[in-house]
Write an enzyme that holds these catalytic residues in place. Sequence first.
Site, PDB file in Angstrom:
ATOM      1  N   LYS A   1     -27.389 -66.900  25.208  1.00  0.00           N
ATOM      2  CA  LYS A   1     -27.761 -68.096  24.444  1.00  0.00           C
ATOM      3  C   LYS A   1     -28.222 -69.219  25.379  1.00  0.00           C
ATOM      4  O   LYS A   1     -29.238 -69.854  25.132  1.00  0.00           O
ATOM      5  CB  LYS A   1     -26.566 -68.606  23.609  1.00  0.00           C
ATOM      6  CG  LYS A   1     -26.021 -67.597  22.608  1.00  0.00           C
ATOM      7  CD  LYS A   1     -24.947 -68.217  21.714  1.00  0.00           C
ATOM      8  CE  LYS A   1     -23.677 -68.617  22.428  1.00  0.00           C
ATOM      9  NZ  LYS A   1     -22.868 -67.484  22.966  1.00  0.00           N
TER      10      LYS A   1
ATOM     11  N   ARG B   1     -19.200 -72.689  15.557  1.00  0.00           N
ATOM     12  CA  ARG B   1     -18.465 -71.454  15.819  1.00  0.00           C
ATOM     13  C   ARG B   1     -17.485 -71.121  14.701  1.00  0.00           C
ATOM     14  O   ARG B   1     -16.813 -70.086  14.789  1.00  0.00           O
ATOM     15  CB  ARG B   1     -17.676 -71.604  17.112  1.00  0.00           C
ATOM     16  CG  ARG B   1     -18.354 -71.042  18.367  1.00  0.00           C
ATOM     17  CD  ARG B   1     -17.485 -71.412  19.522  1.00  0.00           C
ATOM     18  NE  ARG B   1     -17.495 -70.569  20.654  1.00  0.00           N
ATOM     19  CZ  ARG B   1     -18.190 -70.811  21.781  1.00  0.00           C
ATOM     20  NH1 ARG B   1     -19.001 -71.834  21.853  1.00  0.00           N
ATOM     21  NH2 ARG B   1     -18.046 -70.023  22.808  1.00  0.00           N
TER      22      ARG B   1
ATOM     23  N   ARG C   1     -21.864 -62.983  35.810  1.00  0.00           N
ATOM     24  CA  ARG C   1     -21.909 -64.452  35.783  1.00  0.00           C
ATOM     25  C   ARG C   1     -20.753 -65.022  36.601  1.00  0.00           C
ATOM     26  O   ARG C   1     -20.909 -66.006  37.311  1.00  0.00           O
ATOM     27  CB  ARG C   1     -21.835 -64.956  34.340  1.00  0.00           C
ATOM     28  CG  ARG C   1     -21.883 -66.469  34.245  1.00  0.00           C
ATOM     29  CD  ARG C   1     -22.190 -66.946  32.839  1.00  0.00           C
ATOM     30  NE  ARG C   1     -21.085 -66.748  31.932  1.00  0.00           N
ATOM     31  CZ  ARG C   1     -21.175 -66.954  30.617  1.00  0.00           C
ATOM     32  NH1 ARG C   1     -22.311 -67.328  30.078  1.00  0.00           N
ATOM     33  NH2 ARG C   1     -20.133 -66.780  29.840  1.00  0.00           N
TER      34      ARG C   1
ATOM     35  N   ARG D   1     -15.845 -70.654  36.499  1.00  0.00           N
ATOM     36  CA  ARG D   1     -15.447 -70.700  35.088  1.00  0.00           C
ATOM     37  C   ARG D   1     -14.194 -69.882  34.906  1.00  0.00           C
ATOM     38  O   ARG D   1     -14.218 -68.646  34.972  1.00  0.00           O
ATOM     39  CB  ARG D   1     -16.582 -70.141  34.199  1.00  0.00           C
ATOM     40  CG  ARG D   1     -17.611 -71.180  33.862  1.00  0.00           C
ATOM     41  CD  ARG D   1     -18.552 -70.693  32.788  1.00  0.00           C
ATOM     42  NE  ARG D   1     -17.894 -70.438  31.510  1.00  0.00           N
ATOM     43  CZ  ARG D   1     -18.547 -70.274  30.374  1.00  0.00           C
ATOM     44  NH1 ARG D   1     -19.846 -70.335  30.349  1.00  0.00           N
ATOM     45  NH2 ARG D   1     -17.879 -70.035  29.258  1.00  0.00           N
TER      46      ARG D   1
ATOM     47  N   ARG E   1     -12.044 -63.978  24.019  1.00  0.00           N
ATOM     48  CA  ARG E   1     -13.203 -64.705  23.483  1.00  0.00           C
ATOM     49  C   ARG E   1     -14.004 -63.835  22.522  1.00  0.00           C
ATOM     50  O   ARG E   1     -14.524 -64.309  21.510  1.00  0.00           O
ATOM     51  CB  ARG E   1     -14.082 -65.214  24.628  1.00  0.00           C
ATOM     52  CG  ARG E   1     -13.406 -66.356  25.383  1.00  0.00           C
ATOM     53  CD  ARG E   1     -14.005 -66.587  26.743  1.00  0.00           C
ATOM     54  NE  ARG E   1     -15.331 -67.110  26.683  1.00  0.00           N
ATOM     55  CZ  ARG E   1     -16.266 -66.905  27.616  1.00  0.00           C
ATOM     56  NH1 ARG E   1     -15.999 -66.170  28.675  1.00  0.00           N
ATOM     57  NH2 ARG E   1     -17.455 -67.430  27.489  1.00  0.00           N
TER      58      ARG E   1
HETATM   59  P1  AMP Z   1     -19.127 -71.500  25.773  1.00  0.00           P
HETATM   60  O1  AMP Z   1     -19.653 -72.004  27.078  1.00  0.00           O
HETATM   61  O2  AMP Z   1     -20.032 -71.815  24.630  1.00  0.00           O
HETATM   62  O3  AMP Z   1     -18.733 -70.040  25.804  1.00  0.00           O
HETATM   63  O4  AMP Z   1     -17.772 -72.325  25.488  1.00  0.00           O
HETATM   64  C1  AMP Z   1     -16.679 -72.272  26.383  1.00  0.00           C
HETATM   65  C2  AMP Z   1     -15.392 -72.635  25.644  1.00  0.00           C
HETATM   66  O5  AMP Z   1     -15.500 -73.972  25.118  1.00  0.00           O
HETATM   67  C3  AMP Z   1     -15.080 -71.771  24.430  1.00  0.00           C
HETATM   68  O6  AMP Z   1     -14.413 -70.562  24.784  1.00  0.00           O
HETATM   69  C4  AMP Z   1     -14.187 -72.708  23.624  1.00  0.00           C
HETATM   70  O7  AMP Z   1     -12.893 -72.805  24.191  1.00  0.00           O
HETATM   71  C5  AMP Z   1     -14.878 -74.044  23.842  1.00  0.00           C
HETATM   72  N1  AMP Z   1     -15.936 -74.285  22.828  1.00  0.00           N
HETATM   73  C6  AMP Z   1     -17.278 -74.390  23.050  1.00  0.00           C
HETATM   74  N2  AMP Z   1     -17.939 -74.606  21.914  1.00  0.00           N
HETATM   75  C7  AMP Z   1     -17.004 -74.619  20.926  1.00  0.00           C
HETATM   76  C8  AMP Z   1     -17.067 -74.771  19.510  1.00  0.00           C
HETATM   77  N3  AMP Z   1     -18.231 -74.946  18.860  1.00  0.00           N
HETATM   78  N4  AMP Z   1     -15.894 -74.728  18.830  1.00  0.00           N
HETATM   79  C9  AMP Z   1     -14.702 -74.576  19.451  1.00  0.00           C
HETATM   80  N5  AMP Z   1     -14.582 -74.409  20.771  1.00  0.00           N
HETATM   81  C10 AMP Z   1     -15.709 -74.423  21.521  1.00  0.00           C
END
Ligand code: AMP
Length: 194
Positions: free
Chosen positions: A13, A88, A127, A135, A146
Amino acid sequence: MNLILFGPPGAGKGTQARILQDGRGLVQLSTGDMLRAAVAAGTELGKACKAIMDRGDLVSDDIVVGIIAERIEQPDCAKGVIFDGFPRTVPQAEALDRMLSERGWKIGAVIELKVDDEILVGRVETRNRETGGTRADDTPETLRNRLAVYHKNTAPLLTFYQGQGKLHSVDGMAPISQVSAEIAAVLDQVGGRP
Ligand code: AMP
């Protein structure tokens, strides 16, 4: 046009959002990036979210909806927004629809990047190496959580957006340039609609 890039962690994404940002002048809004910036800056918000993110669980709907509500008020967002990693959950999607309609905006397309779970494990390992392990949530154990969270809380949104007639699925396992070309074809088709 506003669009949502949809898919499990590691589906590509962020990569595709950056390509669209550069190519179409849209603004990428990644809630994950915003939350990581808050954690790095040591803000109250960041402190509240860090442990949840490290486990791979979802931060509360109120927090992410609040972040997005504030961000879309910035003038650059009027050019069109790519939502990356948001919404999400179904309540987040409902809140987004409300926020956008208050501005007379809407989501033009939801693009799902379809990728097998097994491939994601390998991608996230790559990654993790590339980012030097910065991360904390890119470990195989956290990724499993996740993915489980994705299937339980986020995948139901596919039905939500299918019901709105906005869902378009592309093969996220194809090479990056081919995925970009498929997304471009969807956007040209949707953007050309009356
Ligand atoms: P991502 O980089 O999009 O995978 O986000 C990393 C982490 O941030 C996720 O595993 C969640 O803990 C948190 N996070 C990011 N976006 C959201 C969202 N829309 N709703 C809830 N938690 C989020």
